[in-house]
Write an enzyme that holds these catalytic residues in place. Sequence first.
Site, PDB file in Angstrom:
ATOM      1  N   CYS A 134       0.828  -1.209   0.000  1.00 51.04           N
ATOM      2  CA  CYS A 134       0.000   0.000   0.000  1.00 51.04           C
ATOM      3  C   CYS A 134       0.861   1.258   0.000  1.00 51.04           C
ATOM      4  O   CYS A 134       1.421   1.633   1.037  1.00 51.04           O
ATOM      5  CB  CYS A 134      -0.932  -0.013   1.215  1.00 51.04           C
ATOM      6  SG  CYS A 134      -1.988   1.446   1.303  1.00 51.04           S
ATOM      7  N   CYS A 137      -0.610   4.123   2.157  1.00 55.49           N
ATOM      8  CA  CYS A 137      -0.422   3.928   3.597  1.00 55.49           C
ATOM      9  C   CYS A 137       1.042   4.166   3.989  1.00 55.49           C
ATOM     10  O   CYS A 137       1.325   4.812   4.994  1.00 55.49           O
ATOM     11  CB  CYS A 137      -0.770   2.500   4.017  1.00 55.49           C
ATOM     12  SG  CYS A 137      -2.188   1.790   3.196  1.00 55.49           S
ATOM     13  N   ASP A 138       1.980   3.620   3.214  1.00 55.35           N
ATOM     14  CA  ASP A 138       3.372   3.552   3.670  1.00 55.35           C
ATOM     15  C   ASP A 138       4.355   4.422   2.886  1.00 55.35           C
ATOM     16  O   ASP A 138       5.508   4.559   3.291  1.00 55.35           O
ATOM     17  CB  ASP A 138       3.855   2.092   3.601  1.00 55.35           C
ATOM     18  CG  ASP A 138       3.016   1.185   4.491  1.00 55.35           C
ATOM     19  OD1 ASP A 138       2.532   1.676   5.525  1.00 55.35           O
ATOM     20  OD2 ASP A 138       2.836   0.013   4.145  1.00 55.35           O
TER      21      ASP A 138
END
Length: 313
Positions: A134, A137-138
């Site tokens: 992701c 997300c990261d």
Amino acid sequence: MTLDCAIIGGGPAGLTAGLYTTRGGLENVTMYEKGMPGGQITQSSEIENYPGVTGDITGMDLMKPWPEQCQKFGLKHDMVEVTRVSKEGDVFSIYRGDGNVDQAHSVIVCTGSSPRRAGFKGEDQFFGKGVSTCATCDGFFYKGKEVAVIGGGDTALEEALYLAKICTKVYLVHRRDSFRAAPNTVKRVEATQNIELVLNAVPDEVYGDAMGVTGLRVKFSDTSTREIEVPGVFTFVGNDVNNQVLIQEDGSFLCELNNQGQVIIDLSMKTSVAGLFAAGDMRIEAPKQVVCAAGDGAVAALSAISYVDALLN
Ligand code: FAD
Ligand code: NAP
């Protein structure tokens, strides 16, 4: 109380099914979601092909109003995992992860799909410690650093473009020399200065230390190898269908699936079992688009309404 309809999964398909069933007159409808409503698209850094939505918008932005819209018409959200759906007579049992069992006259399964692991050495060991599926997300953890992206589909290329805006360099590792992503996306990637294409190469091993990933070794089709020193590796190598809720106690599936595990449906989203409908990415020939999953959810809901009407009246 027996639910009129149980909706399993709260992605675009499930939320739209929830909107149409409740607004269409079904009284007791519960949508079960094991994570956060919104589905896979909440992991996307940009969506530019949802009709009527223009401008820079993330998947999370797109999905934010959907749960509230359904709740307004009476959809109940239950934030719990469903472990199994089975049917006895005309009644479905919904086995919940908390040990309780609910009953329903109809079921719409919309559990979508999940990111697949690529299967290289170190992938599981460093998952969440440098290996990610992701970028939204990261990606921020790698601001000003170099990262590698694995895959040649739409997800890999779109997320490589997103990461290229945050990171100093993105190595895009793909096992062939042509991409399956949309031609326009491929053009954008090829025109991006800080994306280096590493083609005809598969990930061999991700390695690192107690602090996380320090590098990725890739193997080329001629068996030569290359070490790419990066602290982050993003894998986007496709998805597996989430059909586990359909597995019965004896190991068989509740309804018919094809050999890829996708649910076989007709144009009304009916499965081989009366009262059981499937919608979105988990069905056969799914175009794997938010707009299509939402459309499926609406069709499945209309079919469920007709089914419940005929069953109870
Ligand atoms: P999903 O979105 O997968 O939702 C399924 C839901 O079910 C999930 O919330 C999951 O938690 C829940 N669930 C699963 N099992 C259970 C269970 N046992 N119990 C309870 N809940 C359960 N499409 C586009 O149109 N445009 C794009 O730009 C685009 N970009 C994308 C970028 C990325 C990174 C990804 C991963 C996908 C992208 N897609 C895009 C594809 C799109 O996200 C999917 O086609 C769409 O989300 C499918 O919707 P769905 O409702 O079928 O399933
Ligand atoms: P995908 O299209 O299945 O692509 C997966 C990629 O990973 C392929 O390039 C594949 O290589 C590669 N791959 C698979 N296994 C591998 C392994 N073990 N090691 C290395 N590489 C591996 O998956 P996706 O990109 O996630 O897309 C899924 C669906 O969602 C598609 O239908 C896509 O069109 C859709 N989607 C659409 C949008 C959009 O409309 N903007 C955005 C994202 C996703 P090969 O090419 O050699 O098979």
